[in-house]
Design an enzyme around this catalytic site. Structure first.
Site, PDB file in Angstrom:
ATOM      1  N   ASP A  54     -47.873  43.295  18.272  1.00 20.04           N
ATOM      2  CA  ASP A  54     -48.364  43.303  16.896  1.00 20.04           C
ATOM      3  C   ASP A  54     -48.031  44.662  16.281  1.00 20.04           C
ATOM      4  OD1 ASP A  54     -49.849  43.425  14.578  1.00 20.04           O
ATOM      5  OD2 ASP A  54     -51.689  42.625  15.477  1.00 20.04           O
ATOM      6  N   TYR A 158     -49.511  41.864  -2.414  1.00 20.72           N
ATOM      7  CA  TYR A 158     -48.304  41.875  -1.578  1.00 20.72           C
ATOM      8  C   TYR A 158     -47.378  43.032  -2.017  1.00 20.72           C
ATOM      9  CZ  TYR A 158     -43.617  40.541   0.051  1.00 20.72           C
ATOM     10  OH  TYR A 158     -42.363  40.561   0.604  1.00 20.72           O
ATOM     11  N   TRP A 181     -35.908  37.275  -3.207  1.00 17.86           N
ATOM     12  CA  TRP A 181     -35.664  35.822  -3.189  1.00 17.86           C
ATOM     13  C   TRP A 181     -34.816  35.410  -1.979  1.00 17.86           C
ATOM     14  CZ3 TRP A 181     -34.874  33.374  -8.696  1.00 17.86           C
ATOM     15  CH2 TRP A 181     -35.856  33.856  -9.570  1.00 17.86           C
TER      16      TRP A 181
HETATM   17  N1  LIG Z   1     -38.839  36.130   1.782  1.00 18.06           N
HETATM   18  C1  LIG Z   1     -38.521  36.713   0.634  1.00 18.06           C
HETATM   19  O1  LIG Z   1     -38.252  36.047  -0.375  1.00 18.06           O
HETATM   20  C2  LIG Z   1     -38.472  38.209   0.542  1.00 18.06           C
HETATM   21  C3  LIG Z   1     -38.159  38.805  -0.678  1.00 18.06           C
HETATM   22  C4  LIG Z   1     -38.105  40.193  -0.770  1.00 18.06           C
HETATM   23  C5  LIG Z   1     -38.364  40.962   0.359  1.00 18.06           C
HETATM   24  N2  LIG Z   1     -38.690  40.362   1.528  1.00 18.06           N
HETATM   25  C6  LIG Z   1     -38.967  41.205   2.695  1.00 18.06           C
HETATM   26  O2  LIG Z   1     -37.928  40.968   3.627  1.00 18.06           O
HETATM   27  C7  LIG Z   1     -38.434  41.078   4.959  1.00 18.06           C
HETATM   28  C8  LIG Z   1     -38.030  39.851   5.753  1.00 18.06           C
HETATM   29  O3  LIG Z   1     -38.565  38.709   5.105  1.00 18.06           O
HETATM   30  P1  LIG Z   1     -38.477  37.276   5.773  1.00 18.06           P
HETATM   31  O4  LIG Z   1     -38.471  36.284   4.675  1.00 18.06           O
HETATM   32  O5  LIG Z   1     -37.401  37.286   6.806  1.00 18.06           O
HETATM   33  O6  LIG Z   1     -39.902  37.204   6.492  1.00 18.06           O
HETATM   34  P2  LIG Z   1     -40.483  36.010   7.363  1.00 18.06           P
HETATM   35  O7  LIG Z   1     -39.489  34.926   7.530  1.00 18.06           O
HETATM   36  O8  LIG Z   1     -41.844  35.716   6.810  1.00 18.06           O
HETATM   37  O9  LIG Z   1     -40.651  36.706   8.786  1.00 18.06           O
HETATM   38  C9  LIG Z   1     -41.594  37.720   9.006  1.00 18.06           C
HETATM   39  C10 LIG Z   1     -41.843  37.770  10.500  1.00 18.06           C
HETATM   40  O10 LIG Z   1     -42.782  38.826  10.757  1.00 18.06           O
HETATM   41  C11 LIG Z   1     -43.674  38.358  11.763  1.00 18.06           C
HETATM   42  N3  LIG Z   1     -44.930  39.099  11.699  1.00 18.06           N
HETATM   43  C12 LIG Z   1     -45.936  38.949  10.803  1.00 18.06           C
HETATM   44  N4  LIG Z   1     -46.936  39.768  11.100  1.00 18.06           N
HETATM   45  C13 LIG Z   1     -46.572  40.469  12.198  1.00 18.06           C
HETATM   46  C14 LIG Z   1     -47.200  41.466  12.995  1.00 18.06           C
HETATM   47  N5  LIG Z   1     -48.413  41.912  12.703  1.00 18.06           N
HETATM   48  N6  LIG Z   1     -46.539  41.960  14.063  1.00 18.06           N
HETATM   49  C15 LIG Z   1     -45.303  41.496  14.383  1.00 18.06           C
HETATM   50  N7  LIG Z   1     -44.652  40.555  13.666  1.00 18.06           N
HETATM   51  C16 LIG Z   1     -45.287  40.039  12.594  1.00 18.06           C
HETATM   52  C17 LIG Z   1     -43.867  36.896  11.408  1.00 18.06           C
HETATM   53  O11 LIG Z   1     -44.413  36.204  12.513  1.00 18.06           O
HETATM   54  P3  LIG Z   1     -45.295  34.884  12.233  1.00 18.06           P
HETATM   55  O12 LIG Z   1     -44.404  33.924  11.505  1.00 18.06           O
HETATM   56  O13 LIG Z   1     -45.700  34.464  13.594  1.00 18.06           O
HETATM   57  O14 LIG Z   1     -46.449  35.336  11.364  1.00 18.06           O
HETATM   58  C18 LIG Z   1     -42.459  36.468  11.055  1.00 18.06           C
HETATM   59  O15 LIG Z   1     -41.730  36.048  12.183  1.00 18.06           O
HETATM   60  C19 LIG Z   1     -39.942  41.309   4.823  1.00 18.06           C
HETATM   61  O16 LIG Z   1     -40.197  42.675   4.945  1.00 18.06           O
HETATM   62  C20 LIG Z   1     -40.259  40.862   3.414  1.00 18.06           C
HETATM   63  O17 LIG Z   1     -41.369  41.556   2.888  1.00 18.06           O
HETATM   64  C21 LIG Z   1     -38.739  38.996   1.653  1.00 18.06           C
END
Ligand SMILES: NC(=O)c1ccc[n+]([C@@H]2O[C@H](COP(=O)([O-])OP(=O)(O)OC[C@H]3O[C@@H](n4cnc5c(N)ncnc54)[C@H](OP(=O)(O)O)[C@@H]3O)[C@@H](O)[C@H]2O)c1
Length: 318
Positions: A54, A158, A181
């Site tokens: 974590d 967020y 996005w």
């Molecule tokens: N998605 C978007 O549209 C978007 C847009 C702009 C920026 N971002 C940023 O881009 C990055 C990647 O996004 P993504 O869409 O690839 O995210 P994602 O698919 O939601 O993946 C996030 C991962 O982090 C894990 N996680 C959550 N809490 C945790 C903890 N306490 N310790 C260890 N692992 C943990 C989650 O595990 P679980 O699934 O088991 O919770 C999940 O596997 C993030 O930093 C996000 O803020 C995303």
């Protein structure tokens, strides 16, 4: 734990010729894309997700990163130590924007405090840190793309927690990559639209597909972003960099392009306003990021329409 590789540095006049990478959030959209890229390049990496440790637990962060840095060092021969760099890319986050409003403590812990713990452990172990951040650090009142030094003013918890997570990484000389996005392996906007389209095609659901048309941003393919982030590290980027696919769209325009590309050109859509959804977290109306700094560093990404085609082809949906 996801697969790793042996460390294999090759010396060349004292330069860094190999990097050994670690990824947190290894099962998320970006984490999976990074792991696939590094695997394909046969580059040494370690990918962790929540089931491994974590990131919001300081003791676990310290233990894991110290052990990993030691393991990398042990695998190097003494003449290689100066030739390798260890890099941590933190893609892990609490990304459910609406839930972040009702679960503020968790959002603060994962998005704000965890990057602090990671940055401190990286500094202690000589690891270079990359933090992934978001367009939601901006309030969306701009009418031209946000630059890396544009004023931030997050509308949601967020966005605020992600912004607070940037500080310690920047203070430690790391790299913060803001993106937007994101669509990659797993559940994402493209899959949600295709699911809704299929339900209407089969007659399971009636009526036009309703999609918001008053938010404009940059759709970004996680596979392209993974490559861009690695390229930025290789270009020795530090500080804040914006990185998205080029061009921009409203969610309505993005959905229309998805439908047209995936053979649902005849499906009717209705444009709706964000406020009609009564979502807990406010969204920026305009969050187009200027990638000028990335371009200066030699990193550019293709138009989102081309990335969409690539996504659909990869999923066998085009
Ligand atoms: N998605 C978007 O549209 C978007 C847009 C702009 C920026 N971002 C940023 O881009 C990055 C990647 O996004 P993504 O869409 O690839 O995210 P994602 O698919 O939601 O993946 C996030 C991962 O982090 C894990 N996680 C959550 N809490 C945790 C903890 N306490 N310790 C260890 N692992 C943990 C989650 O595990 P679980 O699934 O088991 O919770 C999940 O596997 C993030 O930093 C996000 O803020 C995303």
């Amino acid at each position: 734990m996801l697969p790793g590789h042996r460390v294999d540095c090759t010396m060349s006049a004292g330069e860094i010729v190999k990097r050994v990478w670690a990824i947190t959030g290894g099962k998320g959209q970006l984490g999976r894309s990074l792991a696939a890229l590094l695997e394909a390049r046969q580059v040494s990496f370690q990918a962790w997700d929540l089931e491994d440790f974590d990131i919001s637990d300081a003791a676990q962060v310290n233990g894991r990163l110290s052990a990993w840095a030691q393991q990398v060092s042990d695998e190097l021969s003494s003449d290689q130590t100066g030739a390798c760099e260890t890099v941590l890319i933190n893609t892990a986050a609490f990304t459910q924007v609406d839930l972040c409003e009702s679960e503020r403590e968790t959002a603060t812990r994962v998005n704000e405090q965890a990057p602090q713990f990671l940055a401190a452990a990286c500094a202690k172990n000589g690891i270079r840190m990359v933090q992934i951040s978001t367009d939601y650090v901006f309030d969306g009142r701009a009418q031209v793309p946000y630059e890396v030094d544009s004023e931030t003013n997050p509308l949601s918890h967020y966005g605020a927690s992600k912004l607070a997570g940037e500080g310690p990484v920047l203070a430690a000389g790391g790299l913060v990559v803001r993106t937007s996005w994101l669509c990659g392996p797993g559940r994402n906007f493209i899959e949600a639209i295709l699911e809704q389209a299929a339900k209407r095609h089969s007659g399971e659901v009636e009526g036009p597909l309703r999609v918001v048309e008053d938010q404009r941003g940059c759709p970004t393919y996680a596979v392209d972003l993974a490559e861009g982030v690695v390229d930025l590290v290789e270009a020795d980027a530090r500080g804040v960099v914006h990185l998205t696919n080029s061009g921009n769209a409203t969610w309505w325009e993005f959905a229309r392009a998805i439908l047209d590309s995936a053979g649902y050109g005849d499906l009717e859509m209705e444009a709706i306003a964000t406020k009609s959804l009564s979502l807990p977290a406010p969204r920026p109306a305009y969050s187009v990021l200027s990638c000028a700094r990335a371009t200066q560093l030699g990193v550019t990404m293709r138009p989102w329409q081309d990335a969409l085609t690539a996504y659909l082809e990869k999923q066998g949906k085009k």
